[in-house]
Write a protein that holds these residues in place. Structure first.
Motif, mmCIF file in Angstrom:
data_model
loop_
_atom_site.group_PDB
_atom_site.id
_atom_site.type_symbol
_atom_site.label_atom_id
_atom_site.label_comp_id
_atom_site.label_asym_id
_atom_site.label_seq_id
_atom_site.Cartn_x
_atom_site.Cartn_y
_atom_site.Cartn_z
ATOM 1 N N ARG A 253 50.295 41.828 37.469
ATOM 2 C CA ARG A 253 50.441 43.147 38.088
ATOM 3 C C ARG A 253 50.063 43.127 39.572
ATOM 4 O O ARG A 253 49.174 42.392 39.990
ATOM 5 C CB ARG A 253 49.586 44.178 37.356
ATOM 6 C CG ARG A 253 50.012 44.450 35.916
ATOM 7 C CD ARG A 253 49.054 45.420 35.250
ATOM 8 N NE ARG A 253 47.704 44.874 35.179
ATOM 9 C CZ ARG A 253 46.620 45.604 34.960
ATOM 10 N NH1 ARG A 253 46.724 46.922 34.806
ATOM 11 N NH2 ARG A 253 45.426 45.036 34.909
ATOM 12 N N VAL A 254 50.746 43.976 40.322
ATOM 13 C CA VAL A 254 50.472 44.105 41.750
ATOM 14 C C VAL A 254 49.144 44.830 41.964
ATOM 15 O O VAL A 254 48.331 44.430 42.795
ATOM 16 C CB VAL A 254 51.607 44.868 42.462
ATOM 17 C CG1 VAL A 254 51.276 45.079 43.940
ATOM 18 C CG2 VAL A 254 52.929 44.123 42.310
ATOM 19 N N PHE A 255 48.938 45.899 41.202
ATOM 20 C CA PHE A 255 47.686 46.671 41.273
ATOM 21 C C PHE A 255 46.999 46.591 39.910
ATOM 22 O O PHE A 255 47.203 47.463 39.054
ATOM 23 C CB PHE A 255 47.972 48.131 41.644
ATOM 24 C CG PHE A 255 48.603 48.308 42.999
ATOM 25 C CD1 PHE A 255 47.828 48.240 44.152
ATOM 26 C CD2 PHE A 255 49.965 48.538 43.124
ATOM 27 C CE1 PHE A 255 48.401 48.396 45.403
ATOM 28 C CE2 PHE A 255 50.545 48.696 44.373
ATOM 29 C CZ PHE A 255 49.761 48.626 45.520
ATOM 30 N N PRO A 256 46.207 45.544 39.676
ATOM 31 C CA PRO A 256 45.589 45.333 38.350
ATOM 32 C C PRO A 256 44.339 46.174 38.123
ATOM 33 O O PRO A 256 43.231 45.656 37.987
ATOM 34 C CB PRO A 256 45.255 43.836 38.379
ATOM 35 C CG PRO A 256 44.955 43.567 39.819
ATOM 36 C CD PRO A 256 45.892 44.455 40.609
ATOM 37 N N TYR A 257 44.531 47.476 38.087
ATOM 38 C CA TYR A 257 43.409 48.387 37.899
ATOM 39 C C TYR A 257 43.768 49.404 36.824
ATOM 40 O O TYR A 257 44.934 49.746 36.642
ATOM 41 C CB TYR A 257 43.061 49.109 39.207
ATOM 42 C CG TYR A 257 42.931 48.176 40.378
ATOM 43 C CD1 TYR A 257 41.758 47.454 40.592
ATOM 44 C CD2 TYR A 257 43.989 47.982 41.259
ATOM 45 C CE1 TYR A 257 41.646 46.569 41.649
ATOM 46 C CE2 TYR A 257 43.890 47.101 42.324
ATOM 47 C CZ TYR A 257 42.721 46.393 42.518
ATOM 48 O OH TYR A 257 42.611 45.514 43.558
ATOM 49 N N ALA A 258 42.770 49.909 36.137
ATOM 50 C CA ALA A 258 42.988 50.923 35.111
ATOM 51 C C ALA A 258 43.270 52.267 35.770
ATOM 52 O O ALA A 258 42.740 52.564 36.849
ATOM 53 C CB ALA A 258 41.775 51.031 34.201
ATOM 54 N N GLU A 259 44.092 53.075 35.113
ATOM 55 C CA GLU A 259 44.392 54.409 35.643
ATOM 56 C C GLU A 259 43.120 55.210 35.867
ATOM 57 O O GLU A 259 42.965 55.884 36.893
ATOM 58 C CB GLU A 259 45.311 55.168 34.670
ATOM 59 C CG GLU A 259 46.741 54.692 34.628
ATOM 60 C CD GLU A 259 47.596 55.563 33.731
ATOM 61 O OE1 GLU A 259 47.486 56.809 33.825
ATOM 62 O OE2 GLU A 259 48.351 55.012 32.904
ATOM 63 N N ARG A 260 42.213 55.135 34.906
ATOM 64 C CA ARG A 260 40.971 55.907 34.993
ATOM 65 C C ARG A 260 40.147 55.470 36.196
ATOM 66 O O ARG A 260 39.502 56.296 36.861
ATOM 67 C CB ARG A 260 40.160 55.755 33.705
ATOM 68 C CG ARG A 260 38.866 56.544 33.698
ATOM 69 C CD ARG A 260 38.159 56.429 32.362
ATOM 70 N NE ARG A 260 38.930 57.016 31.291
ATOM 71 C CZ ARG A 260 38.529 57.060 30.021
ATOM 72 N NH1 ARG A 260 37.349 56.544 29.677
ATOM 73 N NH2 ARG A 260 39.298 57.603 29.097
ATOM 74 N N THR A 261 40.134 54.169 36.493
ATOM 75 C CA THR A 261 39.376 53.659 37.634
ATOM 76 C C THR A 261 39.911 54.230 38.934
ATOM 77 O O THR A 261 39.141 54.675 39.805
ATOM 78 C CB THR A 261 39.449 52.123 37.671
ATOM 79 O OG1 THR A 261 38.923 51.586 36.459
ATOM 80 C CG2 THR A 261 38.656 51.573 38.848
ATOM 81 N N ILE A 262 41.233 54.222 39.077
ATOM 82 C CA ILE A 262 41.848 54.753 40.295
ATOM 83 C C ILE A 262 41.624 56.254 40.391
ATOM 84 O O ILE A 262 41.296 56.782 41.456
ATOM 85 C CB ILE A 262 43.354 54.437 40.305
ATOM 86 C CG1 ILE A 262 43.579 52.921 40.287
ATOM 87 C CG2 ILE A 262 44.037 55.067 41.524
ATOM 88 C CD1 ILE A 262 45.029 52.509 40.123
ATOM 89 N N SER A 263 41.796 56.940 39.282
ATOM 90 C CA SER A 263 41.627 58.385 39.266
ATOM 91 C C SER A 263 40.199 58.770 39.642
ATOM 92 O O SER A 263 39.973 59.713 40.419
ATOM 93 C CB SER A 263 41.969 58.932 37.879
ATOM 94 O OG SER A 263 41.790 60.326 37.826
#
Length: 344
Positions: A253-263
């Motif tokens: 993945r280009v942005f290997p982060y969880a949705e919750r982390t970004i949110s």
């Protein structure tokens, strides 16, 4: 009940069908005809666990909560009335503080259950009762469609969000850098017009830098939850942000982060900057509106955003100027991004 020469035969056939129906409607010793709305929700979820067309996350979560609702546990599906539903809808709005759009969604899922129960369980639910409850609840204002948002971040607000530097304590009590590249994620969300769930799923192999396209899996669609894949164009500025991301071994993945982390990171930055009423999804609205402010025509903007109709695309369009306007010209130069996508 039956008359004529074939009365006996018809009566025996009816009895046999009814007996088969009763046997089919038994669930752990209880007749499905006595099912309450909350029990129906639970049964509906169970019967769709391994369905070829899986339930959406929102639908599944909402129905699970409704299966635990005390008021719905006292309402029989077979004897459902508009009065019963109105009592539940008032409770959701007045006591639970649910917004009219949320109340409307609850009612929509009750209708889904009712239509399924009529066919799958042979429960004679009166759909007119649901329609009547819908009409009255909408009339008194406790249920309605979601309001169309027109919130766009100002450049000053974006400058504050992009300057946010979050530090948090690690396991040893020391302060460590917050690793989520929030600046890049905010700018990418705007220039690509992608949803947060889509951003976290984009893989390096999905992007064709030469053709300036991105392949998206399971794009949100009200009728098709899975397999709705699309290839859309990606503006030059969005591609430049992608090129800045490090490629990690074993991570596609280009942005290997969880949705919750970004949110969570966005909410913290939002609070830190003192900005009111701005969501991460508003960045998609901002991106679509920006493309129109660059004077790109509807078909070309839709080839970036993925909207299938002008009606849906229009909900995301809130222009601030009529003449061609590159709102991000100076900001893009500072972050060493390319020029705007001018497809016209």
């Amino acid at each position: 009940t039956f008359s004529g020469r074939c009365a006996r035969k018809l009566a025996e056939l009816c009895a046999a069908n009814k007996e088969a129906e009763v046997k089919r409607l038994l669930d752990s010793g209880k007749s499905v005809s006595n099912l309450t709305v909350s029990e129906g929700m639970a049964r509906y979820l169970k019967e769709h666990e391994n369905a070829p067309k899986p339930l959406g996350k929102t639908k599944k979560g909402t129905m699970r909560l409704m299966s635990q609702e005390p008021i719905l546990a006292s309402i029989s599906l077979a004897e459902l009335t508009a009065s019963d539903l109105l009592k539940y809808l008032r409770k959701r709005h007045d006591d639970d503080g649910a917004k009219p759009a949320t109340v409307m969604q609850d009612l929509a899922y009750i209708r889904v259950l009712a239509k399924y129960a009529r066919v799958a369980w042979s429960i004679p639910v009166d759909l007119q009762e649901i329609d009547d409850a819908h009409g009255v609840s909408k009339q008194i204002g406790i249920a309605d469609r979601s309001e169309q948002r027109d919130r766009r971040p100002t450049l000053d607000e974006l400058e504050k969000l992009l300057s946010y530097q979050h530090r948090e304590k690690n396991g040893k009590g020391r302060m460590s850098e917050f690793k989520t590249p929030l600046t890049d994620l905010i700018l990418f969300a705007i220039f690509s017009t992608r949803r947060l769930s889509e951003i976290t799923r984009i893989e390096w192999d999905d992007i064709d830098f030469e053709k300036k396209t991105v392949f998206l899996r399971d794009v949100k669609d009200p009728k098709k939850k899975k397999g709705n894949n699309m290839t859309l164009f990606m503006p030059e500025r969005a591609l430049d942000i992608v090129k800045k991301q490090p490629k990690l071994a074993g991570e596609p993945r280009v942005f290997p982060y969880a949705e919750r982390t970004i949110s969570t990171a966005f909410q913290r930055a939002h609070h830190w900057a003192g900005i009111e009423d701005l969501t991460f999804h508003d960045l998609r609205h901002e991106g679509v509106s920006h493309l129109f402010e660059l004077h790109n025509p509807i078909p070309q903007v839709a080839m970036v955003s993925g909207h299938k109709s002008w009606g849906n695309l229009q909900r995301y369009t809130h222009l601030q100027r009529l003449e061609p306007y590159d709102k991000y010209e100076e900001l893009s130069q500072r972050y060493k991004l390319g020029g705007p996508l001018m497809l016209a």
